[in-house]
Design a protein around this motif. Structure first.
Motif, PDB file in Angstrom:
ATOM      1  N   ILE A 149      13.869  -6.647  11.535  1.00  0.00           N
ATOM      2  CA  ILE A 149      15.157  -7.217  11.933  1.00  0.00           C
ATOM      3  C   ILE A 149      15.053  -7.970  13.261  1.00  0.00           C
ATOM      4  CG2 ILE A 149      17.519  -6.650  12.639  1.00  0.00           C
ATOM      5  CD1 ILE A 149      17.309  -4.265  10.607  1.00  0.00           C
ATOM      6  N   GLU A 150      14.523  -7.293  14.297  1.00  0.00           N
ATOM      7  CA  GLU A 150      14.495  -7.895  15.627  1.00  0.00           C
ATOM      8  C   GLU A 150      13.570  -9.105  15.721  1.00  0.00           C
ATOM      9  OE1 GLU A 150      13.629  -4.802  18.466  1.00  0.00           O
ATOM     10  OE2 GLU A 150      15.743  -4.185  18.543  1.00  0.00           O
ATOM     11  N   LYS A 151      12.476  -9.096  14.981  1.00  0.00           N
ATOM     12  CA  LYS A 151      11.519 -10.199  15.036  1.00  0.00           C
ATOM     13  C   LYS A 151      11.699 -11.176  13.879  1.00  0.00           C
ATOM     14  CE  LYS A 151       8.181  -7.242  17.356  1.00  0.00           C
ATOM     15  NZ  LYS A 151       6.885  -6.548  17.271  1.00  0.00           N
ATOM     16  N   THR A 152      12.788 -10.997  13.130  1.00  0.00           N
ATOM     17  CA  THR A 152      13.082 -11.815  11.948  1.00  0.00           C
ATOM     18  C   THR A 152      11.840 -12.050  11.082  1.00  0.00           C
ATOM     19  OG1 THR A 152      13.215 -13.671  13.534  1.00  0.00           O
ATOM     20  CG2 THR A 152      15.213 -13.085  12.355  1.00  0.00           C
ATOM     21  N   LEU A 153      11.237 -10.946  10.668  1.00  0.00           N
ATOM     22  CA  LEU A 153      10.042 -11.003   9.818  1.00  0.00           C
ATOM     23  C   LEU A 153      10.459 -11.112   8.354  1.00  0.00           C
ATOM     24  CD1 LEU A 153       7.962  -8.214  11.614  1.00  0.00           C
ATOM     25  CD2 LEU A 153       7.872 -10.683  11.992  1.00  0.00           C
ATOM     26  N   SER A 154      11.271 -12.099   8.062  1.00  0.00           N
ATOM     27  CA  SER A 154      11.831 -12.244   6.716  1.00  0.00           C
ATOM     28  C   SER A 154      10.758 -12.523   5.668  1.00  0.00           C
ATOM     29  CB  SER A 154      12.895 -13.341   6.688  1.00  0.00           C
ATOM     30  OG  SER A 154      12.336 -14.568   7.117  1.00  0.00           O
ATOM     31  N   ASP A 155       9.592 -13.021   6.099  1.00  0.00           N
ATOM     32  CA  ASP A 155       8.531 -13.287   5.128  1.00  0.00           C
ATOM     33  C   ASP A 155       7.903 -12.002   4.587  1.00  0.00           C
ATOM     34  OD1 ASP A 155       7.413 -12.779   7.651  1.00  0.00           O
ATOM     35  OD2 ASP A 155       5.604 -13.927   7.187  1.00  0.00           O
ATOM     36  N   THR A 156       8.249 -10.844   5.173  1.00  0.00           N
ATOM     37  CA  THR A 156       7.747  -9.571   4.643  1.00  0.00           C
ATOM     38  C   THR A 156       8.686  -8.985   3.594  1.00  0.00           C
ATOM     39  OG1 THR A 156       8.818  -8.192   6.314  1.00  0.00           O
ATOM     40  CG2 THR A 156       6.615  -9.051   6.841  1.00  0.00           C
ATOM     41  N   ILE A 157       9.815  -9.642   3.367  1.00  0.00           N
ATOM     42  CA  ILE A 157      10.787  -9.148   2.382  1.00  0.00           C
ATOM     43  C   ILE A 157      10.601  -9.944   1.095  1.00  0.00           C
ATOM     44  CG2 ILE A 157      13.228  -8.836   1.841  1.00  0.00           C
ATOM     45  CD1 ILE A 157      13.722  -8.745   4.897  1.00  0.00           C
TER      46      ILE A 157
END
Length: 192
Positions: A158-166
C-alpha cells in the motif's frame, strides 16, 4: 472484516498456474545470495539440531535447501512444478512433486518423522485455503519446531504502491495484525 485478511476474490486453478512453472530460483544470483544468507540465519539463529528434518513447501529447484543440506540438515522439498522438480532430483535433492496436502503430510510423517523446520517462501501468497495449510504445517511440526516464511507485506504494498505485485498468482496479501490471531489459532507463536 473481522480477520482483516486481504485476498483476491477470483481464484485461478493452482494446477494451471504451478504444474509447469517458468520461474527457477537458482537463475538469479541475487536470489541465490539471499537464500545463502537466509540459510545462515536459520543455522545460526534457530536451535535446530543438525540431522533434523527440514521441509520446504514450494521448494522450486531446492536452492535454499541446498544450503541447509550443506549445513547438515535432512532436507525435503515439496513443489507441484513437474519440470522444476525433475531438475532438483537430477541434482540429488529429495523433492516431492505435489501440492502440500494431507496425503503428502501423512507420507512425510510416516517415512521421515516430524519436521523441526518448515519453510514456505512466497507460498502463502498463493494459497486459497490458508487454514487448511497451516493446520497441516502445525500437525507436521515437532512441538519445538519452527515455521519460517516470507511473503510481501501488505503495508509495503500500500505505502509503496507496489500494484505490480497484485495479480492472479498472488491471492493473499499479509499483515501482522491479521497473521497474529490466525497463527495463534493453530498453536503457532510469532517470534520475529
Amino acid at each position: 472484516h473481522a480477520c482483516q485478511h486481504v485476498q483476491l476474490a477470483h481464484v485461478v486453478s493452482p494446477q494451471l498456474l504451478f504444474s509447469n512453472y517458468a520461474y527457477v530460483s537458482g537463475t538469479s544470483s541475487s536470489f541465490v545470495g539471499h537464500f545463502k544468507q537466509y540459510a545462515d540465519w536459520i543455522s545460526n539463529s534457530l536451535e535446530i539440531p543438525k540431522g533434523d528434518l527440514v521441509l520446504e513447501i514450494g521448494s522450486n529447484d531446492c536452492t535454499l535447501l541446498s544450503f541447509l543440506a550443506e549445513s547438515g540438515y535432512r532436507c525435503i522439498g515439496i513443489d507441484p512444478a513437474e519440470n522444476i522438480v525433475k531438475d532438483a532430483e537430477s541434482n540429488q535433492y529429495l523433492s516431492i512433486c505435489s501440492f502440500f496436502d494431507q496425503e503428502v503430510a501423512d507420507d512425510i510423517r510416516k517415512n521421515h518423522g516430524e519436521a523441526s523446520l518448515i519453510i514456505a517462501n512466497n507460498v502463502f501468497a498463493h494459497i486459497k485455503d490458508l487454514s487448511k495449510t497451516i493446520q497441516l504445517v502445525s500437525s507436521l511440526l515437532k512441538p519445538s519446531g519452527y515455521l519460517v516464511f516470507e511473503v510481501s507485506y501488505l503495508l509495503d504494498v500500500i505505502e509503496k504502491t507496489l500494484s505490480d505485485t497484485i495479480y492472479h498468482e498472488h491471492l493473499d496479501y499479509h499483515s501482522v495484525s491479521a497473521l497474529l490471531p490466525f497463527l495463534a489459532r493453530y498453536g503457532l507463536d510469532v517470534i520475529d
